[in-house]
Design an enzyme around this catalytic site. Structure first.
Site, mmCIF file in Angstrom:
data_model
loop_
_atom_site.group_PDB
_atom_site.id
_atom_site.type_symbol
_atom_site.label_atom_id
_atom_site.label_comp_id
_atom_site.label_asym_id
_atom_site.label_seq_id
_atom_site.Cartn_x
_atom_site.Cartn_y
_atom_site.Cartn_z
ATOM 1 N N GLU A 245 0.884 -1.169 0.000
ATOM 2 C CA GLU A 245 0.000 0.000 0.000
ATOM 3 C C GLU A 245 0.913 1.207 0.000
ATOM 4 O O GLU A 245 1.575 1.502 0.991
ATOM 5 C CB GLU A 245 -0.932 -0.035 1.212
ATOM 6 C CG GLU A 245 -2.131 0.883 1.079
ATOM 7 C CD GLU A 245 -1.876 2.264 1.660
ATOM 8 O OE1 GLU A 245 -1.582 3.193 0.853
ATOM 9 O OE2 GLU A 245 -1.952 2.407 2.884
ATOM 10 N N CYS A 279 -1.969 9.013 2.977
ATOM 11 C CA CYS A 279 -1.665 8.610 1.598
ATOM 12 C C CYS A 279 -2.855 8.783 0.673
ATOM 13 O O CYS A 279 -2.687 8.995 -0.533
ATOM 14 C CB CYS A 279 -1.169 7.167 1.572
ATOM 15 S SG CYS A 279 -2.278 5.994 2.364
ATOM 16 N N GLU A 371 3.744 13.159 -4.505
ATOM 17 C CA GLU A 371 3.129 13.091 -3.183
ATOM 18 C C GLU A 371 3.920 13.960 -2.212
ATOM 19 O O GLU A 371 5.103 13.712 -1.973
ATOM 20 C CB GLU A 371 3.081 11.654 -2.681
ATOM 21 C CG GLU A 371 2.338 11.504 -1.370
ATOM 22 C CD GLU A 371 2.230 10.068 -0.915
ATOM 23 O OE1 GLU A 371 1.155 9.671 -0.461
ATOM 24 O OE2 GLU A 371 3.246 9.342 -1.018
#
Length: 464
Positions: A245, A279, A371
């Protein structure tokens, strides 16, 4: 300052082989609050050996017995919820209210869901003349991140135990204290020795040793895409299963028919939650050109309400703070317009970053592609739905997202065009039973609910 001098291996607490320690820092005041052992490859080996020895008995236990132990673990977590929340606030910096509701509350719900699934899941099924068995994959190496430290532990350990696997956990070095609490809860829940093991340590040492250990059958990792690629390479060399993940750059698409004030307010709140260290945060807000200026004004006003130290906490470390500020400076250099916050330093101690909103962001800018993992929102304009879908899908990530429209059917029609693992429709609530995971470079596999349980099972067919 608390000094934790032991790790939980084979049902008992033991010191690290090398005797080294890791300092834990409170990001709100930059003070060292604890130390934990720095585990070595030898400690990982001892933990894996304990897990392998415990595997036959735990795998053979009746599903109802595993369910009972998980229910007892859930109860232990619930009984210590206040202590858990205070611990996460101390080592992560999360405001106490958020720690109580999310960091302490969500793991109880997730653990409870697996206590139920362990007793009800069909571990056998008939397909024609075959009996299909769903058996535990074996020993699981779980490597968890610092941003949701207990939730990510439970999201891996609970389904693994429900499936009949045994586990070695290596938590993030920034937030190891709640992992120590979790191990205490495991012990109090009566889970047999060796079924769960905890090794604290550094990623390049203990984490790598766990990922490449020949006694580990599956590595479950949550963290950055770069580290996930490294773990995938290590596991691939041994033909070992992985569940990854990883990162995200999720789009919050506001269609022209949406309730704009609500969509913007919820979108800003989503990005600011956990200081932006999520996230799945909707860090790109996509707004039609006709409503763009209004959305920017609403977002700037909403972000101004998130006062550092009150509604939004610090980032986890000085390194993370500097990384996020660097992204803000890069956004400015590339032509994005700051309408709230900015890279300026906060007064006083703590790893704080001002909640920041960028306008005039274009899809190719760094702040729209990478990110950031901080309280930073980029607002992009689109021409029509085709343009919105192109922009939303135009990153290497595909973890989550949101769509807002005048009715659910319109939002769902657009959501079907998104290359992402989870989409919230008009502010839909988080569902701890729904599969969570990503497309593209956001990962491999799913967590939570029955899909999360399936990650820890392998399939055997018997023909009659």
């Amino acid at each position: 300052m608390k000094q934790h001098d032991a790790m939980y291996i084979d049902g008992s607490w033991r010191p690290a082989v090398g005797g080294g320690t890791i300092e834990v820092v409170n990001p709100a005041d930059e003070q060292v609050i604890a130390t934990v052992p720095a585990g070595s490859a030898q400690d990982v080996d001892a933990a894996v050996r304990a897990a392998r020895a415990a595997l036959p008995g735990w795998a053979a236990a009746a599903p109802q017995e595993r369910a009972a132990r998980l229910a007892a673990l859930r109860d232990q977590l619930a009984a210590r919820a206040e202590e858990i929340a205070e611990t996460v606030t101390a080592e992560l910096g999360s405001p106490l209210a958020f720690s109580t509701a999310v960091h302490a509350g969500l793991p109880v719900a997730v653990c409870g869901s697996y206590a139920e699934l362990a007793g009800t899941h069909a571990f056998e099924e008939k397909i024609g003349n075959s009996t299909v068995l769903h058996e535990p994959v074996g020993v699981v190496g779980a490597i968890t991140p610092w941003n949701y430290p207990l939730h990510q532990i439970v999201a891996k350990v609970a389904p693994a135990l429900a499936a009949g696997c045994t586990v070695v956990l290596k938590p993030a070095e920034d937030t190891p204290l709640v992992a120590q609490l979790f191990a205490e809860c495991v012990d109090a829940a009566g889970i047999p020795a060796g079924v769960f093991n905890l090794v604290t340590g550094l990623g390049p040492v203990a984490g790598q040793a766990l990922a490449e250990h020949e006694g580990v059958d599956l590595v479950s990792f949550t963290g950055s895409t770069a580290v996930g690629k490294r773990i995938g390479a290590l596991a691939g060399a041994a033909v070992k299963r992985v569940a990854l993940e990883l990162g995200g750059k999720s789009a919050n698409v506001i269609l022209p028919s949406a309730d704009l004030p609500k969509a913007v307010a919820v979108g800003v709140a989503n990005v600011m939650a956990n200081s932006g260290q999520t996230c799945s945060a909707w860090t790109r807000m996509l707004v039609h050109r006709d409503r763009y200026d209004e959305a920017v004004e609403l977002a700037a006003a909403a972000a101004a309400k998130y006062v550092p130290g009150e509604r939004v906490g610090p980032l986890v470390s000085a390194e993370q703070r500097d990384r996020v500020r660097g992204y803000i400076e890069r956004g400015i250099a590339e032509g994005a317009r700051v309408v709230a916050g900015g890279p300026q330093s906060s007064a006083g101690p703590g790893y704080y970053v001002a909640p920041t909103v960028f306008a005039d962001v274009t899809p190719e800018m760094t702040v729209a592609q990478e990110e950031i993992f901080g309280p930073v929102l980029s607002i992009l304009r689109y021409e029509d739905e085709d343009d919105a879908a192109r922009i939303a899908n135009g990153t290497v990530y595909g973890l989550a997202g949101a769509v807002w429209a005048g009715d659910d059917a319109e939002a769902v029609a657009f959501a079907r065009r998104l290359d992402t693992g989870q989409v919230d429709i008009n502010g839909g609530r988080f569902n701890p039973l729904a599969p969570f995971g990503g497309y593209k470079q956001s990962g491999i596999g799913r967590e939570l609910g029955p899909h999360g349980l399936s990650e820890y099972l392998q399939t055997k067919s018997l023909q009659f």
